[in-house]
Design an enzyme around this catalytic site. Sequence first.
Site, PDB file in Angstrom:
ATOM      1  N   LYS A   1       0.867  -1.190   0.000  1.00 34.30           N
ATOM      2  CA  LYS A   1       0.000   0.000   0.000  1.00 34.30           C
ATOM      3  C   LYS A   1       0.897   1.232   0.000  1.00 34.30           C
ATOM      4  CE  LYS A   1      -4.407   0.116   2.363  1.00 34.30           C
ATOM      5  NZ  LYS A   1      -5.011   0.175   3.700  1.00 34.30           N
TER       6      LYS A   1
HETATM    7  C1  E4P Z   1      -8.218   1.026   3.623  1.00 32.67           C
HETATM    8  O1  E4P Z   1      -7.488   0.250   3.068  1.00 32.67           O
HETATM    9  C2  E4P Z   1      -8.022   1.601   4.959  1.00 32.67           C
HETATM   10  O2  E4P Z   1      -7.347   0.650   5.746  1.00 32.67           O
HETATM   11  C3  E4P Z   1      -9.305   1.891   5.676  1.00 32.67           C
HETATM   12  O3  E4P Z   1     -10.430   1.494   4.913  1.00 32.67           O
HETATM   13  C4  E4P Z   1      -9.406   3.257   6.233  1.00 32.67           C
HETATM   14  O4  E4P Z   1     -10.628   3.361   6.926  1.00 32.67           O
HETATM   15  P1  E4P Z   1     -10.925   4.485   8.003  1.00 32.67           P
HETATM   16  O5  E4P Z   1     -11.271   5.746   7.286  1.00 32.67           O
HETATM   17  O6  E4P Z   1     -12.102   3.954   8.771  1.00 32.67           O
HETATM   18  O7  E4P Z   1      -9.684   4.635   8.852  1.00 32.67           O
END
Ligand code: E4P
Length: 217
Positions: free
Chosen positions: A83
């Site tokens: 990521k």
């Molecule tokens: C995506 O890959 C992220 O890990 C996640 O969906 C972020 O979510 P949040 O906005 O609830 O922190």
Amino acid sequence: MKIFLDTANVDQIREVNSWGILSGVTTNPTLLAKEGREFKSTVKEIAAIVDGPISAEAVSMKKDEIVKEARELSKIADNVVIKIPITPDGLGATKILSSEGIKVNMTLIFSGNQALLAALAGASFVSPFIGRLDDISHDGVQVLSEIINVYQNYDFETEVIAASIRHPLHVLQAAQIGIDIATVPYDVVKKMVKHSLTDIGIEKFLEDWEKVKNYKK
Ligand code: E4P
């Protein structure tokens, strides 16, 4: 549509994996911090449980350092995806990594243009954060639709992951516009299974079975 779990909690991952509906996992530094465990061994354990892409986030900010970190992270397991937040350096790193066959999930996507650039750089996945858009009175699902439209115009192979999902309706809306993947928190995927009429129906069937089971021929 595929369902990923948005967590670094191995118990939750094992449980949902046992339902037979899980195709991958996304983690991020915040989710890992909640578990209070060492990063690489946690990712390795998750990657051994789920047969699908497991996202682990690079935290370097300069192109060369991102590439170096990503190469290291990709050695954890064959199904680890890196990521990388969308920045100019992140795009440059994605171009290099994708040419090496290392899969990138370009994260912190909040617009169609960002998703377009991520696809051009060769990202295998993009993660638009729909809940965080809703939090600031924007329409996260509308941005998802824009991304789907753009990708369909050009036949990009990049898969769209609806991320930052807050409730079951987000998953349904994402499915209705034909999203590739939704990465869903554990509490939301549990809610997706439930319906009060299902519970009432099961209770009634079991109650009536008690009457039927002792009937003789
Ligand atoms: C995506 O890959 C992220 O890990 C996640 O969906 C972020 O979510 P949040 O906005 O609830 O922190």
